[in-house]
Design a protein around this motif. Structure first.
Motif, PDB file in Angstrom:
ATOM      1  N   CYS A  97       6.034   3.412   0.374  1.00 29.84           N
ATOM      2  CA  CYS A  97       5.301   2.197   0.704  1.00 29.84           C
ATOM      3  C   CYS A  97       6.033   1.448   1.819  1.00 29.84           C
ATOM      4  CB  CYS A  97       5.131   1.293  -0.520  1.00 29.84           C
ATOM      5  SG  CYS A  97       6.667   0.959  -1.414  1.00 29.84           S
TER       6      CYS A  97
ATOM      7  N   SER B  97       0.838  -1.192   0.000  1.00 27.83           N
ATOM      8  CA  SER B  97       0.000   0.000   0.000  1.00 27.83           C
ATOM      9  C   SER B  97       0.874   1.243   0.000  1.00 27.83           C
ATOM     10  CB  SER B  97      -0.927   0.015   1.218  1.00 27.83           C
ATOM     11  OG  SER B  97      -0.172   0.068   2.397  1.00 27.83           O
ATOM     12  N   LEU B  98       0.331   2.315  -0.546  1.00 27.72           N
ATOM     13  CA  LEU B  98       1.057   3.569  -0.581  1.00 27.72           C
ATOM     14  C   LEU B  98       0.847   4.305   0.732  1.00 27.72           C
ATOM     15  CD1 LEU B  98       0.328   4.802  -4.212  1.00 27.72           C
ATOM     16  CD2 LEU B  98       2.306   3.546  -3.367  1.00 27.72           C
TER      17      LEU B  98
END
Length: 309
Positions: A169, A7-8
């Motif tokens: 991330c 995920s960012l």
């Protein structure tokens, strides 16, 4: 925000000083006192120079703008750091992070240029006193200050725009007490080579250019001082120059260590002690080094105190 590795990251956790939770109250009081003294000293100096026409000379105009930039640096860093001592999550959003770094970069770049301008002004005043008003006119003074602000603005905009090309991330913990560019590079899942190169080129150019002017100016000043016949005058001039040069050396030395040395990008263990020098210690010391050793400023302050009695 999800915390898996794919995920960012749009928020970061500032974990600087978390290694010593038992000292958080003491550190809060210490840094709050530093912040308070820094703001009162610098903004008081700005107000004093603005109100008194006899201080509207290039030397004091440079000094007032340096104090303003030191206040900007402290305002960008310290309030969030103080909040985090007692915050449960210690989070900062990506855009808050960018804003914090923008104002820090702007203030530090402008400081470099202003210190170089102040050194040149002292060189002309001490080494070429008969030509002072022609070599250091108010027009040139305004041009130099405007150039410092333009350089600070352009440098910070370029750095922030380049930061926005990165994606973050995995880990969202920044081992620092503010959002600096180098800890962010370590969290990037995109190769930050271009960013590192631009930091090296821009920060190196600004610092080498300003350091060269400072060194040449102070060398000429020292040679002129040693030619003075009066031992008392020579001692006072050397004492003043030594204190100024010590402040400049700490400031430039910490910036060079942080942003120019090749190992500084990869190693984060020394980020916090070095950052404390140029973000907290120097803004605290500057108004005292440059003003309390200055007879003109002291005399103006004495007159103000007498008028209030």
């Amino acid at each position: 925000m999800k915390k898996d590795n794919h995920s960012l990251t749009t928020e970061f956790m500032l974990i600087g000083f978390m290694d010593h939770p038992d000292l958080k109250t003491l550190l809060f009081v210490l840094f709050f006192a530093i912040y308070l003294i820094t703001m009162v000293g610098n903004l008081g100096l700005v107000a004093l120079i603005f109100m008194k026409r006899r201080l509207h000379t290039p030397m004091y105009i440079f000094l007032g703008n340096l104090a303003l930039m030191d206040s900007c640096c402290s305002c960008a860093i310290t309030p969030k750091m103080l909040e985090n001592f007692f915050s449960e999550d210690r989070m900062i959003t990506l855009y808050e992070c960018m804003a914090q770094f923008y104002f820090l970069c702007f203030a530090e770049t402008a400081d470099c240029c202003l210190l170089a301008a102040m050194a040149y002004d002292r060189y002309v005043a001490i080494c070429r006193p008969l030509h002072y008003h022609t070599m250091m006119s108010k027009k040139l003074c305004i041009q130099m200050i405007t150039g410092a602000y333009i350089a600070g603005n352009l440098h910070s905009i370029i750095q922030v725009v380049l930061l926005l090309r990165l994606t973050f991330c995995g880990s969202h913990q920044i081992n620092h007490f503010f959002c600096d560019v180098l800890p962010l590079y370590r969290l990037s899942c995109v190769d930050p080579y271009i960013n590192e190169l631009i930091v090296f080129i821009f920060a190196g150019s600004v610092q080498i250019f300003s350091i060269t002017i400072v060194l040449i100016s102070y060398l000429c000043i020292v040679f002129t001082i040693f030619k003075m016949k009066s031992k008392e005058g020579r001692g006072k001039a050397l004492s003043t120059c030594a204190s100024h040069f010590l402040s400049v050396s700490i400031f430039y030395g910490s910036l060079l260590f942080m942003y120019i040395l090749p190992s500084s990008i990869k190693e984060g263990s020394k980020d916090i002690p070095v950052a404390i020098c140029y973000t907290l210690v120097i803004p605290l010391l500057n108004p005292f080094i440059y003003s309390l050793r200055n007879k003109e400023v002291i005399n103006v302050m004495k007159r103000i105190m007498k008028n209030r009695k």
